[in-house]
Write a protein that holds these residues in place. Sequence first.
Motif, PDB file in Angstrom:
ATOM      1  N   ARG A   1       9.449   0.956   0.702  1.00 27.93           N
ATOM      2  CA  ARG A   1      10.814   0.482   0.927  1.00 27.93           C
ATOM      3  C   ARG A   1      10.854  -0.380   2.182  1.00 27.93           C
ATOM      4  O   ARG A   1      10.154  -0.112   3.149  1.00 27.93           O
ATOM      5  N   GLY A   2      11.706  -1.383   2.147  1.00 30.45           N
ATOM      6  CA  GLY A   2      11.855  -2.263   3.292  1.00 30.45           C
ATOM      7  C   GLY A   2      11.909  -3.712   2.853  1.00 30.45           C
ATOM      8  O   GLY A   2      11.799  -4.033   1.667  1.00 30.45           O
ATOM      9  N   SER A   3      12.070  -4.585   3.826  1.00 35.93           N
ATOM     10  CA  SER A   3      12.165  -6.017   3.546  1.00 35.93           C
ATOM     11  C   SER A   3      10.761  -6.598   3.405  1.00 35.93           C
ATOM     12  O   SER A   3      10.074  -6.861   4.398  1.00 35.93           O
ATOM     13  N   ILE A   4      10.337  -6.781   2.175  1.00 34.73           N
ATOM     14  CA  ILE A   4       8.986  -7.272   1.912  1.00 34.73           C
ATOM     15  C   ILE A   4       8.977  -8.030   0.589  1.00 34.73           C
ATOM     16  O   ILE A   4       9.630  -7.623  -0.378  1.00 34.73           O
ATOM     17  N   ASP A   5       8.275  -9.139   0.552  1.00 36.84           N
ATOM     18  CA  ASP A   5       8.136  -9.895  -0.682  1.00 36.84           C
ATOM     19  C   ASP A   5       7.243  -9.114  -1.652  1.00 36.84           C
ATOM     20  O   ASP A   5       6.164  -8.649  -1.263  1.00 36.84           O
ATOM     21  N   PRO A   6       7.657  -8.953  -2.901  1.00 37.86           N
ATOM     22  CA  PRO A   6       6.868  -8.133  -3.832  1.00 37.86           C
ATOM     23  C   PRO A   6       5.463  -8.670  -4.078  1.00 37.86           C
ATOM     24  O   PRO A   6       4.528  -7.890  -4.268  1.00 37.86           O
ATOM     25  N   GLU A   7       5.305  -9.988  -4.075  1.00 40.10           N
ATOM     26  CA  GLU A   7       3.966 -10.546  -4.274  1.00 40.10           C
ATOM     27  C   GLU A   7       3.059 -10.225  -3.089  1.00 40.10           C
ATOM     28  O   GLU A   7       1.880  -9.895  -3.263  1.00 40.10           O
ATOM     29  N   GLU A   8       3.619 -10.321  -1.881  1.00 38.79           N
ATOM     30  CA  GLU A   8       2.849  -9.962  -0.687  1.00 38.79           C
ATOM     31  C   GLU A   8       2.490  -8.477  -0.712  1.00 38.79           C
ATOM     32  O   GLU A   8       1.375  -8.082  -0.358  1.00 38.79           O
ATOM     33  N   LEU A   9       3.439  -7.663  -1.131  1.00 42.77           N
ATOM     34  CA  LEU A   9       3.205  -6.225  -1.203  1.00 42.77           C
ATOM     35  C   LEU A   9       2.115  -5.901  -2.213  1.00 42.77           C
ATOM     36  O   LEU A   9       1.198  -5.108  -1.933  1.00 42.77           O
ATOM     37  N   PHE A  10       2.188  -6.515  -3.377  1.00 42.55           N
ATOM     38  CA  PHE A  10       1.200  -6.255  -4.420  1.00 42.55           C
ATOM     39  C   PHE A  10      -0.188  -6.706  -3.976  1.00 42.55           C
ATOM     40  O   PHE A  10      -1.189  -6.012  -4.206  1.00 42.55           O
ATOM     41  N   ASP A  11      -0.240  -7.859  -3.317  1.00 41.73           N
ATOM     42  CA  ASP A  11      -1.522  -8.363  -2.823  1.00 41.73           C
ATOM     43  C   ASP A  11      -2.091  -7.438  -1.746  1.00 41.73           C
ATOM     44  O   ASP A  11      -3.298  -7.166  -1.724  1.00 41.73           O
ATOM     45  N   ALA A  12      -1.219  -6.935  -0.863  1.00 46.54           N
ATOM     46  CA  ALA A  12      -1.672  -6.015   0.182  1.00 46.54           C
ATOM     47  C   ALA A  12      -2.168  -4.707  -0.423  1.00 46.54           C
ATOM     48  O   ALA A  12      -3.143  -4.111   0.062  1.00 46.54           O
ATOM     49  N   ALA A  13      -1.510  -4.251  -1.482  1.00 42.57           N
ATOM     50  CA  ALA A  13      -1.943  -3.021  -2.144  1.00 42.57           C
ATOM     51  C   ALA A  13      -3.334  -3.189  -2.750  1.00 42.57           C
ATOM     52  O   ALA A  13      -4.194  -2.303  -2.630  1.00 42.57           O
ATOM     53  N   LYS A  14      -3.559  -4.329  -3.388  1.00 44.48           N
ATOM     54  CA  LYS A  14      -4.877  -4.569  -3.988  1.00 44.48           C
ATOM     55  C   LYS A  14      -5.958  -4.694  -2.912  1.00 44.48           C
ATOM     56  O   LYS A  14      -7.072  -4.188  -3.084  1.00 44.48           O
ATOM     57  N   GLU A  15      -5.612  -5.343  -1.799  1.00 42.28           N
ATOM     58  CA  GLU A  15      -6.589  -5.441  -0.710  1.00 42.28           C
ATOM     59  C   GLU A  15      -6.865  -4.070  -0.100  1.00 42.28           C
ATOM     60  O   GLU A  15      -8.016  -3.735   0.206  1.00 42.28           O
ATOM     61  N   GLY A  16      -5.815  -3.279   0.074  1.00 42.58           N
ATOM     62  CA  GLY A  16      -6.001  -1.930   0.606  1.00 42.58           C
ATOM     63  C   GLY A  16      -6.906  -1.094  -0.276  1.00 42.58           C
ATOM     64  O   GLY A  16      -7.775  -0.362   0.216  1.00 42.58           O
ATOM     65  N   LEU A  17      -6.725  -1.215  -1.587  1.00 43.16           N
ATOM     66  CA  LEU A  17      -7.582  -0.482  -2.525  1.00 43.16           C
ATOM     67  C   LEU A  17      -9.029  -0.951  -2.419  1.00 43.16           C
ATOM     68  O   LEU A  17      -9.958  -0.129  -2.378  1.00 43.16           O
ATOM     69  N   ARG A  18      -9.229  -2.271  -2.369  1.00 45.84           N
ATOM     70  CA  ARG A  18     -10.593  -2.799  -2.257  1.00 45.84           C
ATOM     71  C   ARG A  18     -11.275  -2.303  -0.979  1.00 45.84           C
ATOM     72  O   ARG A  18     -12.444  -1.904  -1.007  1.00 45.84           O
ATOM     73  N   ARG A  19     -10.545  -2.319   0.120  1.00 46.66           N
ATOM     74  CA  ARG A  19     -11.146  -1.936   1.398  1.00 46.66           C
ATOM     75  C   ARG A  19     -11.414  -0.441   1.478  1.00 46.66           C
ATOM     76  O   ARG A  19     -12.404  -0.015   2.083  1.00 46.66           O
ATOM     77  N   LEU A  20     -10.559   0.364   0.866  1.00 44.06           N
ATOM     78  CA  LEU A  20     -10.848   1.799   0.803  1.00 44.06           C
ATOM     79  C   LEU A  20     -12.110   2.049  -0.013  1.00 44.06           C
ATOM     80  O   LEU A  20     -12.948   2.884   0.352  1.00 44.06           O
ATOM     81  N   LYS A  21     -12.255   1.326  -1.104  1.00 41.97           N
ATOM     82  CA  LYS A  21     -13.456   1.479  -1.932  1.00 41.97           C
ATOM     83  C   LYS A  21     -14.709   1.027  -1.191  1.00 41.97           C
ATOM     84  O   LYS A  21     -15.804   1.538  -1.455  1.00 41.97           O
ATOM     85  N   ARG A  22     -14.543   0.078  -0.262  1.00 43.74           N
ATOM     86  CA  ARG A  22     -15.691  -0.387   0.529  1.00 43.74           C
ATOM     87  C   ARG A  22     -16.029   0.569   1.670  1.00 43.74           C
ATOM     88  O   ARG A  22     -17.023   0.365   2.361  1.00 43.74           O
ATOM     89  N   GLY A  23     -15.182   1.571   1.881  1.00 43.80           N
ATOM     90  CA  GLY A  23     -15.504   2.567   2.898  1.00 43.80           C
ATOM     91  C   GLY A  23     -14.667   2.517   4.159  1.00 43.80           C
ATOM     92  O   GLY A  23     -14.955   3.246   5.118  1.00 43.80           O
ATOM     93  N   GLU A  24     -13.603   1.699   4.208  1.00 45.48           N
ATOM     94  CA  GLU A  24     -12.727   1.656   5.385  1.00 45.48           C
ATOM     95  C   GLU A  24     -11.716   2.800   5.295  1.00 45.48           C
ATOM     96  O   GLU A  24     -10.519   2.599   5.080  1.00 45.48           O
TER      97      GLU A  24
END
Length: 229
Positions: free
Chosen positions: A96-119
């Motif tokens: 929740r909050g003021s955020i563009d949905p495309e930016e949010l979706f892109d950040a979610a995918k990056e977060g998932l990738r980086r967690l899988k890489r071990g961060e």
Amino acid sequence: MPFLLFLLILIFIFPWIFLPLFLFFILIIILLPYGFTIYSLFNLIEVPKIIYKIASKRIVRKNHALEHATINVIEERYGERPDLSGLAREDGFIVRGSIDPEELFDAAKEGLRRLKRGELSLAVHPRCGTSILVGNFVFSLIFLILLFVTHTFSIWNVFAAFLLSAFLGRMGGELIQRYFTTDPHVEDMEIIGIDYDIPVFNPFITLVSPVGYLIKTDRYRRAKIIDIN
């Protein structure tokens, strides 16, 4: 100064007008110790139940880690965003909050990738509600201990409990996040979409200006190999 003088004159001429306020103030002072005690006892019971409810569902813990990773990525890009908040569910997580949905979706995918890489540190966030819960628990525990030891309610007890909970709550909150309420091992997770999080009670307003977005997640569907021989 003129206002204060006018107020004193009113109190002197019409004391009964201020009598209910005075009685209410006295009642608050009398009930304050009981209020703190009841609040503290409530936290000692409810906080562990809430944490256990999250910790007992691994899919929620994984989505909780993804939620934190998403917000951490956003804050890496744009700086601290205290207006953003999140909530993990079994089917994904809400931001929740003021955020563009495309930016949010892109950040979610990056977060998932980086967690899988071990961060794995991305799975922990300092403003998580877990830290607030732990802070409340620590405050309640210290307050009740001081109340039991001193046998008296004191504002200094409240102040000491507040200071210690502010320090220990954050440390304890991050530990609880790391080992109980998040699971950064999301190798079997995928992000499948984004949708509005629309509260049922006010659908028209939220359709125009949604209060949040649901990032939908799922586990990989592994094919079962059946030996027919």
